[in-house]
Motif scaffolding. Structure first.
Motif, PDB file in Angstrom:
ATOM      1  N   ASN A 151       0.773  -1.299   0.147  1.00  0.00           N
ATOM      2  CA  ASN A 151       0.045   0.004   0.170  1.00  0.00           C
ATOM      3  C   ASN A 151       0.898   1.141  -0.063  1.00  0.00           C
ATOM      4  O   ASN A 151       0.324   2.314  -0.081  1.00  0.00           O
ATOM      5  CB  ASN A 151      -0.759  -0.148   1.248  1.00  0.00           C
ATOM      6  N   GLN A 152       2.216   1.069   0.185  1.00  0.00           N
ATOM      7  CA  GLN A 152       3.181   2.422  -0.048  1.00  0.00           C
ATOM      8  C   GLN A 152       3.886   1.981  -1.628  1.00  0.00           C
ATOM      9  O   GLN A 152       4.806   2.550  -1.865  1.00  0.00           O
ATOM     10  CB  GLN A 152       3.920   2.122   0.827  1.00  0.00           C
ATOM     11  N   GLY A 153       3.435   0.941  -2.348  1.00  0.00           N
ATOM     12  CA  GLY A 153       4.010   0.837  -3.595  1.00  0.00           C
ATOM     13  C   GLY A 153       5.298  -0.165  -3.691  1.00  0.00           C
ATOM     14  O   GLY A 153       6.035  -0.054  -4.694  1.00  0.00           O
ATOM     15  N   ALA A 154       5.660  -0.658  -2.577  1.00  0.00           N
ATOM     16  CA  ALA A 154       6.439  -1.633  -2.764  1.00  0.00           C
ATOM     17  C   ALA A 154       6.491  -3.122  -2.474  1.00  0.00           C
ATOM     18  O   ALA A 154       7.442  -3.870  -1.880  1.00  0.00           O
ATOM     19  CB  ALA A 154       7.685  -1.088  -1.470  1.00  0.00           C
ATOM     20  N   CYS A 155       5.490  -3.529  -3.010  1.00  0.00           N
ATOM     21  CA  CYS A 155       5.075  -5.166  -2.870  1.00  0.00           C
ATOM     22  C   CYS A 155       6.184  -6.013  -3.324  1.00  0.00           C
ATOM     23  O   CYS A 155       6.629  -5.830  -4.552  1.00  0.00           O
ATOM     24  CB  CYS A 155       3.618  -5.354  -3.754  1.00  0.00           C
ATOM     25  N   ALA A 156       6.482  -6.867  -2.520  1.00  0.00           N
ATOM     26  CA  ALA A 156       7.442  -7.822  -3.066  1.00  0.00           C
ATOM     27  C   ALA A 156       6.654  -9.164  -3.542  1.00  0.00           C
ATOM     28  O   ALA A 156       7.426 -10.241  -3.885  1.00  0.00           O
ATOM     29  CB  ALA A 156       8.298  -8.728  -1.815  1.00  0.00           C
ATOM     30  N   GLN A 157       5.457  -9.189  -3.713  1.00  0.00           N
ATOM     31  CA  GLN A 157       4.639 -10.191  -4.365  1.00  0.00           C
ATOM     32  C   GLN A 157       5.096 -11.673  -3.878  1.00  0.00           C
ATOM     33  O   GLN A 157       5.255 -12.824  -4.465  1.00  0.00           O
ATOM     34  CB  GLN A 157       4.857 -10.338  -6.153  1.00  0.00           C
ATOM     35  N   PRO A 158       4.953 -11.683  -2.495  1.00  0.00           N
ATOM     36  CA  PRO A 158       4.973 -12.931  -1.662  1.00  0.00           C
ATOM     37  C   PRO A 158       3.990 -14.016  -2.315  1.00  0.00           C
ATOM     38  O   PRO A 158       3.926 -15.106  -2.009  1.00  0.00           O
ATOM     39  CB  PRO A 158       4.700 -12.586  -0.496  1.00  0.00           C
ATOM     40  N   CYS A 159       2.757 -13.381  -2.856  1.00  0.00           N
ATOM     41  CA  CYS A 159       1.654 -14.527  -3.126  1.00  0.00           C
ATOM     42  C   CYS A 159       2.146 -15.407  -4.416  1.00  0.00           C
ATOM     43  O   CYS A 159       1.664 -16.419  -4.621  1.00  0.00           O
ATOM     44  CB  CYS A 159       0.479 -13.392  -3.712  1.00  0.00           C
ATOM     45  N   ARG A 160       3.310 -14.952  -5.117  1.00  0.00           N
ATOM     46  CA  ARG A 160       3.860 -15.749  -6.222  1.00  0.00           C
ATOM     47  C   ARG A 160       4.679 -16.727  -5.529  1.00  0.00           C
ATOM     48  O   ARG A 160       5.374 -17.559  -6.502  1.00  0.00           O
ATOM     49  CB  ARG A 160       4.474 -14.877  -7.259  1.00  0.00           C
ATOM     50  N   TRP A 161       5.219 -16.697  -4.112  1.00  0.00           N
ATOM     51  CA  TRP A 161       5.931 -17.699  -3.639  1.00  0.00           C
ATOM     52  C   TRP A 161       5.520 -19.066  -3.624  1.00  0.00           C
ATOM     53  O   TRP A 161       4.361 -19.336  -3.515  1.00  0.00           O
ATOM     54  CB  TRP A 161       6.658 -17.298  -2.459  1.00  0.00           C
ATOM     55  N   GLN A 162       6.396 -19.964  -3.282  1.00  0.00           N
ATOM     56  CA  GLN A 162       6.079 -21.563  -2.838  1.00  0.00           C
ATOM     57  C   GLN A 162       5.543 -21.484  -1.447  1.00  0.00           C
ATOM     58  O   GLN A 162       6.627 -21.060  -0.732  1.00  0.00           O
ATOM     59  CB  GLN A 162       6.980 -22.374  -3.430  1.00  0.00           C
ATOM     60  N   TYR A 163       4.688 -22.409  -1.153  1.00  0.00           N
ATOM     61  CA  TYR A 163       4.551 -22.444   0.175  1.00  0.00           C
ATOM     62  C   TYR A 163       4.128 -23.842   0.645  1.00  0.00           C
ATOM     63  O   TYR A 163       3.774 -24.702  -0.207  1.00  0.00           O
ATOM     64  CB  TYR A 163       3.131 -21.644   0.913  1.00  0.00           C
ATOM     65  N   ALA A 164       4.174 -24.369   1.819  1.00  0.00           N
ATOM     66  CA  ALA A 164       3.959 -25.522   2.400  1.00  0.00           C
ATOM     67  C   ALA A 164       3.188 -25.632   3.665  1.00  0.00           C
ATOM     68  O   ALA A 164       2.993 -24.554   4.060  1.00  0.00           O
ATOM     69  CB  ALA A 164       5.206 -26.343   2.497  1.00  0.00           C
ATOM     70  N   VAL A 165       2.833 -26.801   4.097  1.00  0.00           N
ATOM     71  CA  VAL A 165       1.964 -26.841   5.244  1.00  0.00           C
ATOM     72  C   VAL A 165       2.828 -27.388   6.335  1.00  0.00           C
ATOM     73  O   VAL A 165       3.334 -28.424   6.255  1.00  0.00           O
ATOM     74  CB  VAL A 165       0.534 -27.505   5.139  1.00  0.00           C
ATOM     75  N   MET A 166       2.658 -26.853   7.636  1.00  0.00           N
ATOM     76  CA  MET A 166       3.429 -27.492   8.778  1.00  0.00           C
ATOM     77  C   MET A 166       2.177 -27.765   9.810  1.00  0.00           C
ATOM     78  O   MET A 166       1.748 -27.067  10.331  1.00  0.00           O
ATOM     79  CB  MET A 166       4.474 -26.360   9.250  1.00  0.00           C
ATOM     80  N   GLU A 167       2.238 -28.953  10.146  1.00  0.00           N
ATOM     81  CA  GLU A 167       1.365 -29.394  11.464  1.00  0.00           C
ATOM     82  C   GLU A 167       1.941 -28.834  12.900  1.00  0.00           C
ATOM     83  O   GLU A 167       3.106 -28.898  12.895  1.00  0.00           O
ATOM     84  CB  GLU A 167       1.103 -30.917  11.500  1.00  0.00           C
ATOM     85  N   MET A 168       1.158 -28.211  13.552  1.00  0.00           N
ATOM     86  CA  MET A 168       1.696 -27.902  14.880  1.00  0.00           C
ATOM     87  C   MET A 168       2.355 -28.780  15.820  1.00  0.00           C
ATOM     88  O   MET A 168       3.283 -28.294  16.266  1.00  0.00           O
ATOM     89  CB  MET A 168       0.421 -27.228  15.621  1.00  0.00           C
ATOM     90  N   LYS A 169       2.108 -29.945  15.750  1.00  0.00           N
ATOM     91  CA  LYS A 169       3.026 -30.944  16.580  1.00  0.00           C
ATOM     92  C   LYS A 169       4.119 -31.595  15.853  1.00  0.00           C
ATOM     93  O   LYS A 169       4.607 -32.358  16.493  1.00  0.00           O
ATOM     94  CB  LYS A 169       1.984 -31.859  17.099  1.00  0.00           C
ATOM     95  N   ARG A 170       4.258 -31.164  14.723  1.00  0.00           N
ATOM     96  CA  ARG A 170       5.526 -31.680  13.876  1.00  0.00           C
ATOM     97  C   ARG A 170       6.196 -30.591  13.307  1.00  0.00           C
ATOM     98  O   ARG A 170       6.354 -30.100  12.082  1.00  0.00           O
ATOM     99  CB  ARG A 170       5.071 -32.474  12.774  1.00  0.00           C
ATOM    100  N   PRO A 171       7.047 -29.631  14.157  1.00  0.00           N
ATOM    101  CA  PRO A 171       7.649 -28.604  13.733  1.00  0.00           C
ATOM    102  C   PRO A 171       8.753 -28.897  12.793  1.00  0.00           C
ATOM    103  O   PRO A 171       9.568 -30.036  13.250  1.00  0.00           O
ATOM    104  CB  PRO A 171       8.279 -27.906  14.974  1.00  0.00           C
ATOM    105  N   GLY A 172       8.876 -28.151  11.814  1.00  0.00           N
ATOM    106  CA  GLY A 172      10.051 -28.399  10.954  1.00  0.00           C
ATOM    107  C   GLY A 172       9.805 -29.620   9.726  1.00  0.00           C
ATOM    108  O   GLY A 172      10.547 -29.725   9.016  1.00  0.00           O
TER     109      GLY A 172
END
Length: 414
Positions: free
Chosen positions: A193-214
């Protein structure tokens, strides 16, 4: 009260080259930013001297220049914001595109002669809001991207007085509501909203289960990866007749971070589509639609849909990345000094004998690439792999400065 004139084709101008391409290939208006206060801080943008030059060039072509001032300014930024608007008004921009209500009210008071277009960032989705902006003295509202064409038509029907409505019709889309995303600010410290978006929506993501950190588990999509936030590109070429019937005054192409080749290709396709619809009617437009869609595929794009224009968009876009069927080979600079042939600014390698296309404002011309002269050395060449060089070629037809030579995408030889 709906707008009944011809739809304006509004194209991005993130650089002077892109601006020239937009004007050459049929844009009725362009939009661009200054070095501050626009939501594309990493586009080329314009300082004061180049803004003057850009506005003069646009007006000389008989077109309009709209300045993006669509950041959400804090109190300590407002004085400089108003100063920039005063300068832009003095230079002669045709309107400022503004998001924030306070900024709109301030500019109406401090720079009353500057026309204001309400940015899509304002998330305008109903006729009451449009009427409010009209009463504030705004000239146009750029509707939120979540507004369907049908709803846009109803907004127009509910207005007692005519107000220009603009809709995004083509280009990249944000997965957040009207682009008001906080991911970049949270993850990188760079505010969208200040013109400096890094476009993290285009990055890859994974899911982590709370009891299995890492332990990171992919959300499987395809063999290329997972992009669960990435929206598909927008392409409203198939529904131009519906946009016209809804009374949309301006059709907007996204892309101030895009290349001049992208701007040229998309502008040329939409110019042709609008002109066929206006001059020959919907039946002729439908007949031309396959070739128009094929033309749009020549520029780099993600998989596309019609966004919210007809039904809810399909998300996410997938991980296949960008596609295009043609690449930028060269741009017509001017006639050669000796009057023999045409000077081209080389962008990518090609070979004598290649089947190429010349993109012009009047359409596409086919040619077989001849041998050419490398201006720097005077040697006759079959190929040259040095971008930025000037070459001279004889062509079997006339050209104009700014026409674009292109060829099929491939792995270059040698």
């Amino acid at each position: 009260m709906a707008y009944t004139g011809k739809m304006e084709l509004l194209c991005p101008a993130g650089s002077m080259d892109a601006l020239e391409a937009a004007l050459h290939f049929g844009a009725d208006a362009v939009y661009a930013g200054m070095k501050r206060f626009g939501l594309r801080a990493f586009a080329g943008n314009f300082d004061e001297p180049s803004l003057r030059m850009a506005v003069e060039k646009t007006h000389r072509a008989g077109k309009k220049f709209y300045l993006t001032m669509n950041v959400f300014p804090y109190d300590d930024q407002l004085e400089a914001f108003v100063g920039a608007a005063r300068l832009a008004h003095a230079i002669g921009v045709d309107a400022a595109i503004v998001s924030d209500l306070g900024a709109i009210v301030t500019l109406r008071r401090e720079v009353p002669g500057l026309p204001i277009h309400v940015s899509t960032q304002a998330s305008t989705v109903n006729s009451a809001a449009v009427e409010h902006y009209r009463q504030l003295g705004c000239q146009r509202v750029i509707l939120a991207r979540e507004v369907s064409i049908e709803r846009a038509g109803k907004i127009n029907a509910n207005l007692e007085e005519q107000m220009e409505l603009e809709m995004f019709a083509h280009g990249a889309s944000c997965m957040a509501w009207s682009g008001r995303c906080m991911l970049s600010a949270e993850m990188t410290g760079r505010s969208a909203n200040q013109g400096a978006c890094a476009q993290p929506c285009r990055w890859q993501y994974a899911v982590m289960e709370m009891k299995r950190p890492g332990e990171y588990m992919p959300v499987c999509e395809d063999e290329n990866g997972t992009y669960i936030f990435s929206a598909k590109d927008l392409n409203l070429m198939p529904v131009l007749p519906e946009m016209k019937r809804a009374g949309i005054a301006s059709l907007k192409v996204e892309g101030r971070m895009k290349t001049e080749y992208y701007v040229a290709t998309v502008a040329a396709a939409y110019r042709r589509g609008i002109d066929i619809l206006e001059q020959q009617g919907e039946e002729a437009f439908r007949a031309a639609l396959p070739s128009l869609m094929e033309e749009l595929s020549c520029a780099s794009h993600r998989d596309s849909d019609t966004g919210f224009a007809v039904t809810a968009p399909e998300q996410p876009a997938g991980a296949e990345g960008f596609h295009q069927t043609r690449e930028y080979i060269a741009k017509v600079a001017e006639d050669c000094p000796d009057g023999k042939g045409v000077r081209f600014l080389l962008k990518n390698r090609f070979f004598a004998g290649d089947e190429l296309e010349l993109l012009t404002p009047s359409g596409v011309k086919m040619l077989t690439a001849p041998r050419f002269i490398r201006e720097k050395t005077g040697e006759e060449c079959d190929t040259l792999g040095i971008g930025g060089e000037i070459i001279c070629m004889d062509l079997p037809f006339g050209v104009e400065k700014g026409d674009i030579l292109r060829g099929p995408v491939r792995n270059h030889r040698g």
